[in-house]
Design an enzyme around this catalytic site. Structure first.
Site, PDB file in Angstrom:
ATOM      1  N   ASN A  55      44.546  13.103  52.815  1.00  0.00           N
ATOM      2  CA  ASN A  55      44.689  14.065  53.913  1.00  0.00           C
ATOM      3  C   ASN A  55      45.417  13.431  55.094  1.00  0.00           C
ATOM      4  O   ASN A  55      46.321  14.028  55.692  1.00  0.00           O
ATOM      5  CB  ASN A  55      43.316  14.543  54.391  1.00  0.00           C
ATOM      6  N   ARG A 384      52.018  27.497  44.317  1.00  0.00           N
ATOM      7  CA  ARG A 384      51.718  26.173  43.760  1.00  0.00           C
ATOM      8  C   ARG A 384      51.155  26.370  42.359  1.00  0.00           C
ATOM      9  O   ARG A 384      50.170  27.079  42.178  1.00  0.00           O
ATOM     10  CB  ARG A 384      50.690  25.418  44.615  1.00  0.00           C
ATOM     11  N   ARG A 414      55.332  22.856  50.262  1.00  0.00           N
ATOM     12  CA  ARG A 414      55.432  21.433  50.621  1.00  0.00           C
ATOM     13  C   ARG A 414      54.759  20.523  49.609  1.00  0.00           C
ATOM     14  O   ARG A 414      53.619  20.728  49.217  1.00  0.00           O
ATOM     15  CB  ARG A 414      54.822  21.207  52.006  1.00  0.00           C
ATOM     16  N   HIS A 444      54.034  33.280  50.489  1.00  0.00           N
ATOM     17  CA  HIS A 444      52.714  32.689  50.331  1.00  0.00           C
ATOM     18  C   HIS A 444      51.710  33.697  49.779  1.00  0.00           C
ATOM     19  O   HIS A 444      50.585  33.329  49.420  1.00  0.00           O
ATOM     20  CB  HIS A 444      52.234  32.150  51.691  1.00  0.00           C
ATOM     21  N   TYR A 477      38.604  24.691  43.956  1.00  0.00           N
ATOM     22  CA  TYR A 477      38.655  25.468  45.191  1.00  0.00           C
ATOM     23  C   TYR A 477      37.819  26.728  45.021  1.00  0.00           C
ATOM     24  O   TYR A 477      37.778  27.319  43.936  1.00  0.00           O
ATOM     25  CB  TYR A 477      40.089  25.907  45.522  1.00  0.00           C
ATOM     26  N   ARG A 573      36.942  26.382  57.579  1.00  0.00           N
ATOM     27  CA  ARG A 573      36.804  25.044  57.012  1.00  0.00           C
ATOM     28  C   ARG A 573      37.505  23.973  57.842  1.00  0.00           C
ATOM     29  O   ARG A 573      36.981  22.899  58.069  1.00  0.00           O
ATOM     30  CB  ARG A 573      37.377  25.014  55.588  1.00  0.00           C
ATOM     31  N   HIS A 601      38.237  27.780  50.250  1.00  0.00           N
ATOM     32  CA  HIS A 601      39.635  28.190  50.381  1.00  0.00           C
ATOM     33  C   HIS A 601      39.812  29.701  50.498  1.00  0.00           C
ATOM     34  O   HIS A 601      40.896  30.181  50.823  1.00  0.00           O
ATOM     35  CB  HIS A 601      40.423  27.670  49.164  1.00  0.00           C
TER      36      HIS A 601
END
Length: 704
Positions: A55, A384, A414, A444, A477, A573, A601
């Protein structure tokens, strides 16, 4: 006013907000706390420590690097939270430095506990004779052939140092020479060999011992520099700016433009230098001069890059008791009873909650569509995707079967750019229509549309998710999947794909709320509608579950609603720029964060609406980037049973008193001092019948 203040007021505008980057540091500290939590199994703690490291790598390579760019450009404007780039940068140096110290203190504690359990990291000097012989052989046969020492002198300039790889800085003197000036070289630690090399052990021994590859190479450094004496051998690691700068409007081929930028990423501006504690002064001088870094330099008391712990923990055999017991996601009962997805959805909508329910349902949905002769078209967004995605195979099969398959692949996701480029090419080769989205916007939204010929009419089936179409992350997730054949949602889904893939005029959405066109304004209207209900004495409440909240306009709307009497529970979160608990401004707002085994998530938004609740699933957090620079959607939940299920899921989070932390007005988080029976929301959610029941949990919460 800033997050270090122990008391807050809102006498100045900036005092009402928390800084995004400082808030992120606090989030990563909550992850680190899980690595320090003695109740967690040791290997789970090791994984959390690895996560804090990775992270932090991403945070520095993107956020900190961006602040450094602003400082170099002379940008001095204050953000809405009251920080200039230089002021924020100074505070981040202190916060990151403290976090790194805490990480390595935690690492040393973990290794002591692991040692007691028989998992031992051994210093090279402590190897037994037999172990040393085995490592000597391993070095000669495996390590030595792939090493490349790189000298730095007048004829050989400083070689390219790749971001986030471990290197050795070697200071040397020539044998039998009277020269005072030392020689300098660097050496990359091979990343394609195990970081921790297992040592030989007795057949009946439970103990497992490991030595770090950098220690092995350091011990054998003389084999690479004959004729020289090594004075010092120290590790270092560089983090570069990894953000991409893409001229989408000027690019003739977006895919080629991104590939070009990915090559540039390797030469990004240095953002952070990590060096081994007590590094030789000459080595440090050479590195700082080359990378032009003075202040974001950290001396590390331990092995560089604790991210190795994730792979290490994942590959350790024979220590099952050091891990959480694995869970087996259940297949959604609605589709288990009847394997015909289309028949089920004609009767009712279906909610699937990952990872407690299996992502296989999504794969089977696409697979059935690819094989169904009545299916005319499949349209899907991919942001993703996993490395070996079964969805890609199903979409390719559908295209090869003659169906119209359109896939919107986001090339700018990314750190997943290269993988998405590979998937895009594979899908194109299979006959799919691959679209890269709209200029200047990331796609997205997570949505799938299946168009099916049923008699004389076409029927639309839609899947909307809060998470990516990724079978790997769906196991780690928490995310929501909604399957529906609602006609209004289906019409909107068709229009959304038309807007992404073609030219389309402004459209009055029937059900979906879409960014960047109208989501920001719609959110503010929904929030202020609650304020109007509260002012009129009608039921008014907002429960919002998301990853991050940083958009000032949305925060101001929440403040306005709270002042009007609306009770607001935020389950966030990560980053939160809203400052709760300020008298006269936000005392009716609570903010809690849950960090547990699975990454929270899902985005779920509940509005009481005067006693007629509205609930939305969304791909979007309440961040400026989601509302203005991405194609996102909020999907209303129409089915009353599913509304109840979502309320149950929200109430699980609101009752969590084990893994919840509450945001304080000063920007720090505290665990609740709760005398009630322990209630761990993720453990309760594993019992799918608990939240899939139609009755709300609020009236009868049961401990985990």
């Amino acid at each position: 006013m800033n997050t270090d203040d122990k008391k807050s007021n809102h006498s100045s505008p900036a005092a009402a907000y928390l800084n995004r980057d400082l808030s992120w540091i606090e989030f990563n500290r909550r992850v680190l706390r899980e690595a320090q939590e003695s109740d967690n199994p040791l290997m789970e703690r090791a994984k959390f420590l690895a996560i804090t490291s990775s992270n932090l790598d991403e945070f520095i390579s993107v956020r900190v690097a961006g602040i450094q760019d602003q400082i170099r450009a002379g940008y001095t404007k204050m953000d809405f939270t009251g920080y200039t780039p230089s002021g924020l940068y100074k505070r981040l140096i202190k916060r990151v430095g403290k976090m790194v110290n805490d990480q390595y203190r935690t690492f040393r504690e973990l290794t002591r506990h692991l040692h007691k359990e028989g998992v031992v990291f051994v210093d090279y000097e402590d190897l037994t004779h037999a172990q040393e012989q085995a490592i000597e052989q391993y070095y000669r046969d495996i390590i030595f052939p792939v090493l490349t020492p790189m000298a730095v002198d007048q004829s050989r300039p400083f070689p390219l140092v790749h971001s986030q790889f471990i290197y050795l800085a070697v200071v040397l003197t020539r044998k039998d020479s009277q020269e005072d000036e030392p020689y300098f070289a660097i050496l990359q630690i091979p990343s394609n060999l195990p970081r921790c090399i297992p040592l030989p052990h007795r057949t009946n021994s439970k103990k497992r011992q490991f030595v770090f590859i950098e220690d092995v190479i350091r011990h054998h450094i003389q084999t690479l520099f004959s004729g020289y004496d090594p004075v010092a051998v120290n590790e270092f690691r560089l983090t570069r700016n990894s953000d991409l700068t893409i001229d989408e409007e000027g690019a003739e081929d977006l895919l080629e433009e991104i590939e070009k930028e990915l090559r540039k990423r390797r030469r990004g501006v240095p953002a952070r230098l990590e060096v081994q504690k007590d590094i030789h002064p000459y080595a440090l001088e050479q590195l700082q001069a080359e990378f032009e870094l003075e202040d974001f330099v950290f001396e590390i008391d331990g092995p560089l890059d604790l991210g190795f712990l994730r792979g290490f923990a994942g590959g350790l055999k024979g220590f099952n008791y050091l891990y959480e017991a694995p869970i087996e996601p259940v297949y959604p009962a609605e589709f288990d009873d009847n394997e015909d997805f289309f028949e089920v959805l004609r009767e009712r909508d279906v909610l699937v909650y990952h990872p407690y329910e299996s992502f296989d349902a999504m794969v089977d949905f696409i697979t059935q569509a690819s094989e169904d002769e009545q299916v005319m078209a499949i349209k899907m967004t991919l942001y993703r995707v996993s490395g070996n995605s079964p969805l890609i195979a199903a979409l390719a099969h559908a295209a090869e079967s003659g169906k119209q398959v359109t896939v919107v692949v986001e090339l700018k996701a990314r750190f997943d750019e290269e993988r998405n480029i590979a998937w895009a090419r594979k899908l194109e080769q299979s006959g799919c229509h691959v679209v890269y989205g709209l200029v200047g916007l990331k796609t997205h939204a997570k949505i799938t549309l299946i168009v099916r010929q049923e008699g004389t009419e076409l029927r639309r089936y839609v899947h909307v998710g809060t998470g990516n179409y990724n079978d790997s992350t769906a196991k780690a997730y928490t995310d929501i999947s909604l399957f529906t054949d609602n006609a209004e949602i289906g019409l909107d889904a068709s229009e959304l794909f038309n807007q992404i893939t073609g030219y389309s005029a402004n459209y009055d959405w029937n059900a979906l709320i879409v960014a960047p066109t109208d989501m920001s304004m719609s959110l503010q209207k929904l929030i202020m509608r609650e304020a109007e209900h509260a002012a009129a004495g009608r039921p008014a409440r907002i429960i919002a579950k998301m990853n991050s909240l940083s958009n000032q306009e949305v925060i101001d709307s929440l403040y306005g609603a709270a002042q009007a009497g609306v009770s607001i529970d935020l389950i966030i979160r990560g980053v939160c720029c809203l400052r709760p608990g300020i008298e006269g401004l936000s005392e009716r707002i609570s903010v809690r964060s849950i960090v547990d085994r699975f990454l929270e998530h899902s985005r779920i938004y509940y509005f009481e609406n005067g006693g007629e609740p509205e609930i939305y699933l969304s791909s979007a957090d309440w961040m400026t980037r989601n509302l203005t620079r991405r194609i996102e959607l909020m999907c209303p939940v129409k089915d009353s049973l599913i509304q109840s299920q979502l309320v149950n899921i929200l109430e699980l989070s609101l009752h969590d008193n084990v893994k919840s932390s509450f945001l304080q007005p000063n920007g720090y988080y505290e665990r609740p001092d709760d005398k009630k029976a322990p209630f761990r929301s993720q453990f309760v959610a594993m019992d799918v019948t608990r939240w899939k029941g139609s009755q709300a949990l609020l009236s009868d919460p049961k401990p985990s």
